[in-house]
Structures are given as structure tokens and as C-alpha cells.
Scaffold this active site. Structure first.
Site, PDB file in Angstrom:
ATOM      1  N   HIS A 177       0.853  -1.184   0.000  1.00 29.64           N
ATOM      2  CA  HIS A 177       0.000   0.000   0.000  1.00 29.64           C
ATOM      3  C   HIS A 177       0.887   1.231   0.000  1.00 29.64           C
ATOM      4  O   HIS A 177       1.963   1.231   0.610  1.00 29.64           O
ATOM      5  CB  HIS A 177      -0.907   0.000   1.232  1.00 29.64           C
ATOM      6  CG  HIS A 177      -2.070   0.936   1.133  1.00 29.64           C
ATOM      7  ND1 HIS A 177      -1.955   2.277   1.407  1.00 29.64           N
ATOM      8  CD2 HIS A 177      -3.373   0.723   0.775  1.00 29.64           C
ATOM      9  CE1 HIS A 177      -3.135   2.850   1.238  1.00 29.64           C
ATOM     10  NE2 HIS A 177      -4.006   1.938   0.848  1.00 29.64           N
ATOM     11  N   ASP A 180      -7.858  -4.998  -0.294  1.00 29.55           N
ATOM     12  CA  ASP A 180      -8.337  -5.819  -1.411  1.00 29.55           C
ATOM     13  C   ASP A 180      -8.104  -7.317  -1.203  1.00 29.55           C
ATOM     14  O   ASP A 180      -8.737  -8.132  -1.874  1.00 29.55           O
ATOM     15  CB  ASP A 180      -7.642  -5.390  -2.711  1.00 29.55           C
ATOM     16  CG  ASP A 180      -7.952  -3.958  -3.081  1.00 29.55           C
ATOM     17  OD1 ASP A 180      -9.142  -3.616  -3.128  1.00 29.55           O
ATOM     18  OD2 ASP A 180      -7.012  -3.166  -3.306  1.00 29.55           O
TER      19      ASP A 180
END
Length: 382
Positions: A261, A315
Site C-alpha cells: 500500500h 483488497d
């Protein structure tokens, strides 16, 4: 001219002041209006959270009831929009259908009274109400079926699952989906939110703002990653294949879907919540063979890449939850959009409060004073 330092992707450069959400990527903290995401997931609902994000305060019981009532009333979409969706190719991606449909709403509600609080409230209501209906409608239309009309007796999350699957959902499944919407509702200045604010800064209508954000979210580097995770788990196929797969990815410098991320250098707090939700769904409705692969993948990736701050992001487990809820994989990103509309609208409203149109600069790297070359003298490129 003063020299500017170039930062690809505006990495680390503040582009707005905002009181909507806060992230601490080192500590794994996410807050909406100062409220920890764990608190919201445990105690709130999506529409209550959306109200908090957009208006900046907790609604009273009466305000929340009126908000929920108005959204329920406005769930239906114009028949012309449904007819337009019937003309979309069946092979088209649902995100493209959603972007077109969201933009089309502006044709019906295009009065740009951005200084009118009632106009702003009405736009918020319509977008929150109609986006789920359009996502579910396209899913049925592309299969050759008529859309299922919204059910006024069901709450926001349950109604979407009803329109999608053509049956009333289990209450626990509906609550899990509602929590998923909370987790995806907002996440500071990500690409689609920045897109929304740039579009909002031109003072166009909010339907164009949401349509632009949907287009940005559609990219595989943003909202499309949860669909990629399921495809990756299917490709791996078994727990035994996990380590060779990870090693091959590292050797060939291939990104592993659902990991890493731009902000978080620890496990995404939303991923932690989603993993627990997945386990609860599996306990109640039966397991998913991909889950064991996912657990092993998280373990092996941690062995190799945790020193780089690469951990599961939102996700990684969301697709597993959506699969168990009966949501097709190419609807994962539209479901993300259903939730993120709340954040986009919060930023749209905040942008209007102290607006200045975005006009960043650039660092020019081209030539100067080049002559015009007559067409007969031009050499074809190889």
C-alpha cells in the site's frame, strides 16, 4: 521561474486540507471524522457513517431516520436510464456501465445550484440511493433479464443483495455487507478522491464528479485489485503452489495482488476486519477453498517481504467476502464504488466550501524553437 522539485504521482505532496478522514500508515490507524474504523465497523451502519462523513457530525435519531427514508424513496432510476443500459454490450465491464450511468444522471438532475443546501442534499440522496440500483440492474440486464425493483422493506445493504441475487438475503450476510461498505467508504486522498476533487473544483454537477471518480477507480492499480486477487488465487490453485508462486513473482519483480500500500507499512486495519468477517461467513455458510490459499500466501509473503513493509491491503480479503455473498468477481469494483460514493461526496462538499480550481504546474522536458518541416521533407518513422 523558480525551479520545482518533481514528485511522480504527487507522492507525498499535500493537495488539500481535509477533516474527513485520517490515516497513519506506520501504526495502521484509519479514522473517519476522528472515529476509529474498528468502532464504526462494530457499532455503526453504512448510511449513518455516510452521514457522518458528508456532514461532519453524528445525526440525531430523527435526522438519520429522515436520511434513510429519503434514500429508500429515491432508489428507483428513470426508465430511460434502464433502457440506455440495455443498449450496453453484454461483454462490457460493469465499471464502464456504472460510469456511463452515473454521468447520465446529470442529464436528469443537471441544475447546478451549488450554493443551495437543498440541491446539495438532494444530490447526495440521489447518488447514494441510485448507484446500487444501477450496479444491480446492469448485472441482470447483461444476463438478458429485467432488473429487480428495489424493496422498500429492506435496508440499504440488504436491498442491494436482494436486487442482485433476486432473493432476500440472510440478515447476517446483509450486516456483513453493510460493514464492508463502511470499510470502503473513505480513505483520504487516493486517486479517485483526488479525481473527484479536481472535477468538483470546476464547479460542474456532482454526477460528473462521481462519474469521473468511478472512471479513476476502475483502474487495476486502484479499485480493480480485489478482482485481481481472486484471479491470482485461482491461478495458484493449491496451498502447495503458494511458495513457488511467490518466489517466481519476487524473482521476476511481479506485483502480488492484494499486498502493499502507498500509505500502510503494516497490515491494513480494514484487511484485519475483513478477514474476521470472512471467517464468520465461512462458519455460517460454508468455507471457500481459496481461503486456505490466501492464509498461506499471507504467511509466505510475510516471510519474504515484511521487511519492506508489504502486508495485505483492503483488497486481499474483500474478494473472498464478496464471493461468499454471491457477488460476481467483476462486480467487486462497482461494489467498492457503491461505498466510496460517500467519501467522494464528502470531498465534493468540502471542496465547495473553499473552492479553488486545481491548476498544477509541470516540468517541461521538450525542445524549443523547432522549425516547421514541410510534409514532403518528413521522414517516415520506423
Amino acid at each position: 521561474m523558480v525551479a520545482c522539485e518533481f514528485s511522480p504521482g504527487l507522492d507525498g505532496i499535500p493537495v488539500a486540507q481535509s477533516a474527513i478522514s485520517y490515516v497513519d500508515g506506520q501504526a495502521g490507524i484509519l479514522e473517519y471524522r476522528g472515529v476509529p474504523i474498528q468502532e464504526l465497523a462494530e457499532k455503526s451502519t453504512f448510511l449513518e457513517t455516510a452521514f457522518l462523513l458528508i456532514w461532519g457530525y453524528w445525526p440525531s435519531k430523527e435526522e438519520l431516520a429522515a436520511f434513510e427514508h429519503d434514500i429508500t424513496y429515491h432508489r428507483r432510476v428513470k426508465y430511460r436510464i434502464r433502457d440506455m443500459m440495455k443498449c450496453f454490450p453484454e461483454s462490457g465491464h460493469p465499471m464502464d456501465a456504472l460510469q456511463a450511468s452515473a454521468g447520465a444522471l446529470g442529464l436528469f438532475y443537471s441544475r447546478r445550484a451549488l450554493d443551495d443546501p437543498e440541491y446539495i442534499r438532494a444530490a447526495v440522496i440521489r447518488l447514494l440511493a441510485k448507484i446500487p440500483t444501477m450496479v444491480a440492474a446492469f448485472q441482470l440486464i447483461r444476463k438478458g433479464n429485467d432488473p429487480v425493483m428495489p424493496c422498500d422493506e429492506l435496508d440499504y445493504a440488504a436491498n442491494f443483495l436482494y436486487m442482485l441475487n433476486e432473493r432476500r438475503p440472510d440478515p447476517f450476510a446483509a450486516r456483513v455487507f453493510d460493514i464492508c461498505l463502511i470499510l470502503h467508504a473513505e480513505h483520504t486522498m487516493n486517486a479517485s478522491t483526488f479525481s473527484a476533487r479536481v472535477t468538483a473544483s470546476t464547479l460542474t454537477d456532482p454526477y460528473a464528479v462521481v462519474a469521473s471518480a468511478v472512471g479513476t477507480l476502475a483502474g487495476p492499480l486502484h479499485g480493480g485489485a480485489n478482482e485481481d486477487v481472486i484471479n491470482m488465487l485461482a491461478e495458484i490453485g493449491s496451498v502447495e503452489n503458494v511458495r513457488p508462486y511467490v518466489e517466481k513473482c519476487i524473482q521476476n519483480k511481479i506485483k502480488i495482488a492484494g499486498f502493499g500500500h502507498r500509505v500502510y507499512k503494516v497490515k491494513d486495519p480494514r484487511a484485519t476486519i475483513l478477514q474476521k468477517l470472512a471467517e464468520q461467513l465461512f462458519d455460517k455458510f460454508g468455507g471457500d477453498r481459496y481461503y486456505d490459499i490466501a492464509l498461506k500466501l499471507e504467511e509466505v509473503v510475510g516471510e519474504y517481504l515484511s521487511y519492506k513493509g508489504i502486508y495485505p491491503n483492503v483488497d486481499f480479503y474483500s474478494g473472498l467476502v464478496y464471493r461468499r455473498l454471491g457477488i460476481p468477481s467483476d462486480l467487486f469494483t462497482p461494489v467498492f464504488a457503491i461505498a466510496r460514493v460517500a467519501g467522494w461526496l464528502a470531498h465534493w462538499k468540502e471542496q465547495l466550501e473553499a473552492n479553488r480550481i486545481y491548476r498544477p504546474t509541470q516540468i517541461y522536458t521538450g525542445a524549443h524553437n523547432q522549425p516547421y518541416v514541410p510534409i514532403e521533407e518528413r521522414t517516415p518513422r520506423a
